[in-house]
Design a protein around this motif. Structure first.
Motif, PDB file in Angstrom:
ATOM      1  N   PRO A   1      43.437  20.930  61.550  1.00 23.56           N
ATOM      2  CA  PRO A   1      42.674  19.684  61.546  1.00 23.56           C
ATOM      3  C   PRO A   1      41.195  19.812  61.924  1.00 23.56           C
ATOM      4  O   PRO A   1      40.396  18.966  61.537  1.00 23.56           O
ATOM      5  CB  PRO A   1      43.415  18.809  62.563  1.00 23.56           C
ATOM      6  CG  PRO A   1      44.130  19.766  63.446  1.00 23.56           C
ATOM      7  CD  PRO A   1      44.469  20.947  62.581  1.00 23.56           C
ATOM      8  N   GLU A   2      40.811  20.859  62.638  1.00 24.56           N
ATOM      9  CA  GLU A   2      39.427  21.001  63.092  1.00 24.56           C
ATOM     10  C   GLU A   2      38.641  22.050  62.313  1.00 24.56           C
ATOM     11  O   GLU A   2      37.424  22.155  62.485  1.00 24.56           O
ATOM     12  CB  GLU A   2      39.405  21.351  64.576  1.00 24.56           C
ATOM     13  CG  GLU A   2      40.025  20.284  65.452  1.00 24.56           C
ATOM     14  CD  GLU A   2      40.182  20.740  66.894  1.00 24.56           C
ATOM     15  OE1 GLU A   2      39.376  21.559  67.359  1.00 24.56           O
ATOM     16  OE2 GLU A   2      41.121  20.280  67.543  1.00 24.56           O
ATOM     17  N   ALA A   3      39.306  22.809  61.481  1.00 26.62           N
ATOM     18  CA  ALA A   3      38.654  23.940  60.821  1.00 26.62           C
ATOM     19  C   ALA A   3      37.555  23.513  59.859  1.00 26.62           C
ATOM     20  O   ALA A   3      36.493  24.141  59.807  1.00 26.62           O
ATOM     21  CB  ALA A   3      39.686  24.799  60.103  1.00 26.62           C
ATOM     22  N   SER A   4      37.759  22.448  59.114  1.00 30.06           N
ATOM     23  CA  SER A   4      36.732  21.998  58.162  1.00 30.06           C
ATOM     24  C   SER A   4      35.473  21.563  58.886  1.00 30.06           C
ATOM     25  O   SER A   4      34.361  21.864  58.444  1.00 30.06           O
ATOM     26  CB  SER A   4      37.254  20.847  57.306  1.00 30.06           C
ATOM     27  OG  SER A   4      38.307  21.300  56.488  1.00 30.06           O
ATOM     28  N   LEU A   5      35.632  20.855  59.989  1.00 27.64           N
ATOM     29  CA  LEU A   5      34.475  20.431  60.776  1.00 27.64           C
ATOM     30  C   LEU A   5      33.753  21.644  61.352  1.00 27.64           C
ATOM     31  O   LEU A   5      32.522  21.727  61.288  1.00 27.64           O
ATOM     32  CB  LEU A   5      34.897  19.488  61.902  1.00 27.64           C
ATOM     33  CG  LEU A   5      33.788  19.049  62.855  1.00 27.64           C
ATOM     34  CD1 LEU A   5      32.677  18.317  62.095  1.00 27.64           C
ATOM     35  CD2 LEU A   5      34.350  18.188  63.967  1.00 27.64           C
ATOM     36  N   ALA A   6      34.501  22.596  61.902  1.00 25.81           N
ATOM     37  CA  ALA A   6      33.892  23.804  62.451  1.00 25.81           C
ATOM     38  C   ALA A   6      33.123  24.565  61.375  1.00 25.81           C
ATOM     39  O   ALA A   6      32.018  25.060  61.617  1.00 25.81           O
ATOM     40  CB  ALA A   6      34.961  24.706  63.071  1.00 25.81           C
ATOM     41  N   LEU A   7      33.685  24.613  60.178  1.00 30.38           N
ATOM     42  CA  LEU A   7      33.030  25.294  59.067  1.00 30.38           C
ATOM     43  C   LEU A   7      31.738  24.585  58.689  1.00 30.38           C
ATOM     44  O   LEU A   7      30.702  25.231  58.493  1.00 30.38           O
ATOM     45  CB  LEU A   7      33.977  25.367  57.868  1.00 30.38           C
ATOM     46  CG  LEU A   7      33.473  26.112  56.648  1.00 30.38           C
ATOM     47  CD1 LEU A   7      33.207  27.575  56.975  1.00 30.38           C
ATOM     48  CD2 LEU A   7      34.488  25.999  55.517  1.00 30.38           C
ATOM     49  N   SER A   8      31.775  23.268  58.595  1.00 31.64           N
ATOM     50  CA  SER A   8      30.562  22.534  58.220  1.00 31.64           C
ATOM     51  C   SER A   8      29.482  22.680  59.287  1.00 31.64           C
ATOM     52  O   SER A   8      28.299  22.812  58.962  1.00 31.64           O
ATOM     53  CB  SER A   8      30.864  21.061  57.939  1.00 31.64           C
ATOM     54  OG  SER A   8      31.296  20.407  59.103  1.00 31.64           O
ATOM     55  N   LEU A   9      29.858  22.681  60.555  1.00 32.22           N
ATOM     56  CA  LEU A   9      28.876  22.878  61.626  1.00 32.22           C
ATOM     57  C   LEU A   9      28.309  24.296  61.588  1.00 32.22           C
ATOM     58  O   LEU A   9      27.124  24.501  61.841  1.00 32.22           O
ATOM     59  CB  LEU A   9      29.508  22.589  62.991  1.00 32.22           C
ATOM     60  CG  LEU A   9      29.895  21.139  63.237  1.00 32.22           C
ATOM     61  CD1 LEU A   9      30.670  21.006  64.555  1.00 32.22           C
ATOM     62  CD2 LEU A   9      28.668  20.244  63.243  1.00 32.22           C
ATOM     63  N   LEU A  10      29.149  25.257  61.254  1.00 30.84           N
ATOM     64  CA  LEU A  10      28.694  26.631  61.130  1.00 30.84           C
ATOM     65  C   LEU A  10      27.677  26.752  59.995  1.00 30.84           C
ATOM     66  O   LEU A  10      26.638  27.409  60.141  1.00 30.84           O
ATOM     67  CB  LEU A  10      29.882  27.557  60.880  1.00 30.84           C
ATOM     68  CG  LEU A  10      29.596  29.045  60.757  1.00 30.84           C
ATOM     69  CD1 LEU A  10      29.091  29.601  62.075  1.00 30.84           C
ATOM     70  CD2 LEU A  10      30.858  29.781  60.323  1.00 30.84           C
ATOM     71  N   TYR A  11      27.942  26.083  58.864  1.00 32.27           N
ATOM     72  CA  TYR A  11      27.029  26.125  57.717  1.00 32.27           C
ATOM     73  C   TYR A  11      25.687  25.487  58.049  1.00 32.27           C
ATOM     74  O   TYR A  11      24.659  25.875  57.501  1.00 32.27           O
ATOM     75  CB  TYR A  11      27.644  25.446  56.504  1.00 32.27           C
ATOM     76  CG  TYR A  11      28.690  26.274  55.779  1.00 32.27           C
ATOM     77  CD1 TYR A  11      28.679  27.664  55.838  1.00 32.27           C
ATOM     78  CD2 TYR A  11      29.678  25.663  55.039  1.00 32.27           C
ATOM     79  CE1 TYR A  11      29.634  28.407  55.170  1.00 32.27           C
ATOM     80  CE2 TYR A  11      30.637  26.418  54.355  1.00 32.27           C
ATOM     81  CZ  TYR A  11      30.611  27.801  54.438  1.00 32.27           C
ATOM     82  OH  TYR A  11      31.547  28.529  53.773  1.00 32.27           O
ATOM     83  N   GLU A  12      25.675  24.497  58.925  1.00 29.25           N
ATOM     84  CA  GLU A  12      24.406  23.877  59.334  1.00 29.25           C
ATOM     85  C   GLU A  12      23.480  24.882  59.985  1.00 29.25           C
ATOM     86  O   GLU A  12      22.267  24.773  59.882  1.00 29.25           O
ATOM     87  CB  GLU A  12      24.648  22.719  60.292  1.00 29.25           C
ATOM     88  CG  GLU A  12      25.091  21.450  59.637  1.00 29.25           C
ATOM     89  CD  GLU A  12      25.236  20.314  60.617  1.00 29.25           C
ATOM     90  OE1 GLU A  12      24.997  20.486  61.841  1.00 29.25           O
ATOM     91  OE2 GLU A  12      25.604  19.212  60.159  1.00 29.25           O
ATOM     92  N   ASP A  13      24.067  25.874  60.660  1.00 28.30           N
ATOM     93  CA  ASP A  13      23.268  26.867  61.384  1.00 28.30           C
ATOM     94  C   ASP A  13      22.779  27.997  60.489  1.00 28.30           C
ATOM     95  O   ASP A  13      21.951  28.797  60.905  1.00 28.30           O
ATOM     96  CB  ASP A  13      24.074  27.438  62.546  1.00 28.30           C
ATOM     97  CG  ASP A  13      24.316  26.419  63.634  1.00 28.30           C
ATOM     98  OD1 ASP A  13      23.548  25.445  63.715  1.00 28.30           O
ATOM     99  OD2 ASP A  13      25.292  26.583  64.391  1.00 28.30           O
ATOM    100  N   PHE A  14      23.326  28.113  59.266  1.00 29.14           N
ATOM    101  CA  PHE A  14      22.881  29.195  58.360  1.00 29.14           C
ATOM    102  C   PHE A  14      21.495  28.952  57.884  1.00 29.14           C
ATOM    103  O   PHE A  14      20.970  28.002  57.620  1.00 29.14           O
ATOM    104  CB  PHE A  14      23.814  29.328  57.149  1.00 29.14           C
ATOM    105  CG  PHE A  14      25.048  30.163  57.412  1.00 29.14           C
ATOM    106  CD1 PHE A  14      24.995  31.368  58.066  1.00 29.14           C
ATOM    107  CD2 PHE A  14      26.304  29.724  57.005  1.00 29.14           C
ATOM    108  CE1 PHE A  14      26.116  32.131  58.291  1.00 29.14           C
ATOM    109  CE2 PHE A  14      27.442  30.477  57.216  1.00 29.14           C
ATOM    110  CZ  PHE A  14      27.341  31.683  57.869  1.00 29.14           C
TER     111      PHE A  14
END
Length: 101
Positions: free
Chosen positions: A88-101
């Motif tokens: 349930p949290e993986a998509s959000l974590a991924l999107s937040l990670l992409y913000e930092d790229f």
């Protein structure tokens, strides 16, 4: 499919998933105690067996460099696998990670 074969398949699948769950729990305990080396081993076993929680936990470890060299690409790969497996949290974590790229 024979009843015996179906029963055997169900038992094997149940045992396999409970082993992955156990490995993830061991990993979570080790991680909470700061024993990242053990956490990495346990999470990896469970993640490779398809445990979405363990896949997510590996993503966290790689994202933050806890017990491993920080690697956003590896983190993203684990988050994607976890999301694909319904975490349930993986998509959000991924999107937040992409913000930092």
């Amino acid at each position: 499919m024979s009843r015996y074969l179906l029963f055997s398949l169900l038992v094997f699948t149940g045992l396999f998933s409970s082993v992955a769950y156990a490995d993830n729990k061991k990993g979570e305990e080790a991680y909470e105690n700061g024993n990242y080396e053990v956490a990495l081993v346990e999470f990896t076993k469970a993640a490779e067996a398809g445990d979405a929680d363990a896949q997510y936990n590996l993503g966290v470890m790689y994202e933050h460099g806890h017990g491993v060299e920080q690697d956003e690409v590896q983190a993203a790969e684990w988050y994607i696998m976890a999301a694909d497996n319904g975490h349930p949290e993986a998509s959000l974590a991924l999107s937040l990670l992409y913000e930092d790229f």
